[in-house]
Design a protein around this motif. Structure first.
Motif, PDB file in Angstrom:
ATOM      1  N   ARG A 162       8.955   3.456  -7.960  1.00  0.00           N
ATOM      2  CA  ARG A 162       8.635   2.537  -6.800  1.00  0.00           C
ATOM      3  C   ARG A 162       8.172   1.042  -7.366  1.00  0.00           C
ATOM      4  N   ARG A 165      11.750  -0.659  -7.686  1.00  0.00           N
ATOM      5  CA  ARG A 165      12.177  -0.936  -6.371  1.00  0.00           C
ATOM      6  C   ARG A 165      11.272  -1.984  -5.683  1.00  0.00           C
ATOM      7  N   ALA A 169      12.967  -5.696  -4.588  1.00  0.00           N
ATOM      8  CA  ALA A 169      12.734  -6.084  -3.137  1.00  0.00           C
ATOM      9  C   ALA A 169      12.305  -7.576  -2.859  1.00  0.00           C
ATOM     10  N   TRP A 181       3.089   0.160  -0.989  1.00  0.00           N
ATOM     11  CA  TRP A 181       4.397   0.036  -0.347  1.00  0.00           C
ATOM     12  C   TRP A 181       5.391   0.740  -0.730  1.00  0.00           C
ATOM     13  N   GLN A 182       6.406   1.376  -0.044  1.00  0.00           N
ATOM     14  CA  GLN A 182       7.370   2.206  -0.320  1.00  0.00           C
ATOM     15  C   GLN A 182       8.386   1.632   0.274  1.00  0.00           C
ATOM     16  N   PRO A 183       9.845   1.903  -0.506  1.00  0.00           N
ATOM     17  CA  PRO A 183      11.210   1.249   0.120  1.00  0.00           C
ATOM     18  C   PRO A 183      11.334   1.601   1.592  1.00  0.00           C
ATOM     19  N   GLY A 184      11.734   0.372   2.220  1.00  0.00           N
ATOM     20  CA  GLY A 184      12.178   0.534   3.743  1.00  0.00           C
ATOM     21  C   GLY A 184      10.957  -0.052   4.425  1.00  0.00           C
ATOM     22  N   GLU A 185       9.720  -0.085   3.910  1.00  0.00           N
ATOM     23  CA  GLU A 185       8.759  -0.873   4.578  1.00  0.00           C
ATOM     24  C   GLU A 185       8.669  -2.267   4.484  1.00  0.00           C
ATOM     25  N   LYS A 186       7.969  -2.906   5.437  1.00  0.00           N
ATOM     26  CA  LYS A 186       7.957  -4.349   5.442  1.00  0.00           C
ATOM     27  C   LYS A 186       7.172  -4.861   4.369  1.00  0.00           C
TER      28      LYS A 186
END
Length: 216
Positions: A162, A165, A169, A181-186
């Motif tokens: 995480r 990533r 990001a 926060w997780q991948p794909g979230e704003k």
């Protein structure tokens, strides 16, 4: 005035934003030099010793997730004071007992030269048994994140992924990664430094706490 107060000692070790010191050493995949990993992400992590319970679970988990790190253009590299042949014997035991092959390099550092250069161990320490430290090094060779766990607490492989990533990001999108926060979230937008923009914001919060893509 006390002279020690006038010239306080600089804390030992590296900080986020420092350039990772280069080194060359023997490893389980042959001689390695840190600078040859430039152009890709690298996670360098120390472990107290081979044939220890927590470290064994960590290495098995990291080996199981190695393809996920590879897919993120990131290499793994471990470091400990144990000899190269101790590393070999430990990896053979892990494979034979648990069916897991550890293919990322494990560097030997019997004299603690690398550990001291990175601040993993204090200058006066004689071994690395106290801590397990992790450095997230970006493609330019800059340390972007660090974690330090005690010897009796293992790392979280999902959190390592995480963190990696999230760093990638924010580099790609220029935002800020919020808690959990997780991948794909704003991502969050960087707060404005302009008073007029603060007054013109849609509410009392959005000027400093807003997600990318949300309406202004």
């Amino acid at each position: 005035m006390n002279e020690a107060n006038e010239n306080p000692p600089r804390p030992a070790g590296l900080r986020i934003g420092d350039r990772a010191p280069d080194f060359e050493a023997r490893s389980t995949i042959g001689p390695v030099r840190l600078s040859t990993f430039r152009g890709r992400w690298l996670i360098l992590f120390s472990h107290p010793a081979d044939f220890t319970p927590v470290c064994t679970t960590e290495f098995m988990e990291l080996a199981r997730h190695a393809q996920e790190f590879e897919a993120l253009d990131c290499e793994l590299m471990a470091l400990s004071v144990d000899s190269l042949f101790a590393h070999f014997a430990w990896l053979r035991m892990i494979r034979d007992r648990f069916g897991v092959e550890v293919r990322f390099p494990i560097v030997e550092d019997p004299t603690l030269v690398i550990g001291r250069a990175f601040g993993m161990v204090a200058p006066q320490d004689n071994d690395s048994a106290a801590v397990r430290t992790t450095y997230f090094i970006d493609p330019s060779g800059t340390i972007r994140a660090m974690t330090c766990y005690p010897a009796n607490v293992g790392r979280s492989t999902p959190e390592m992924l995480r963190t990696l990533r999230a760093l990638q990001a924010i580099d790609a999108e220029g935002g800020l990664a919020p808690a959990n926060w997780q991948p794909g979230e704003k991502l969050l937008c960087a707060p404005t430094h302009d008073l007029d923009a603060v007054y013109a914001a849609k509410d009392a919060v959005s000027w400093f706490l807003d997600r990318e893509g949300d309406e202004a």
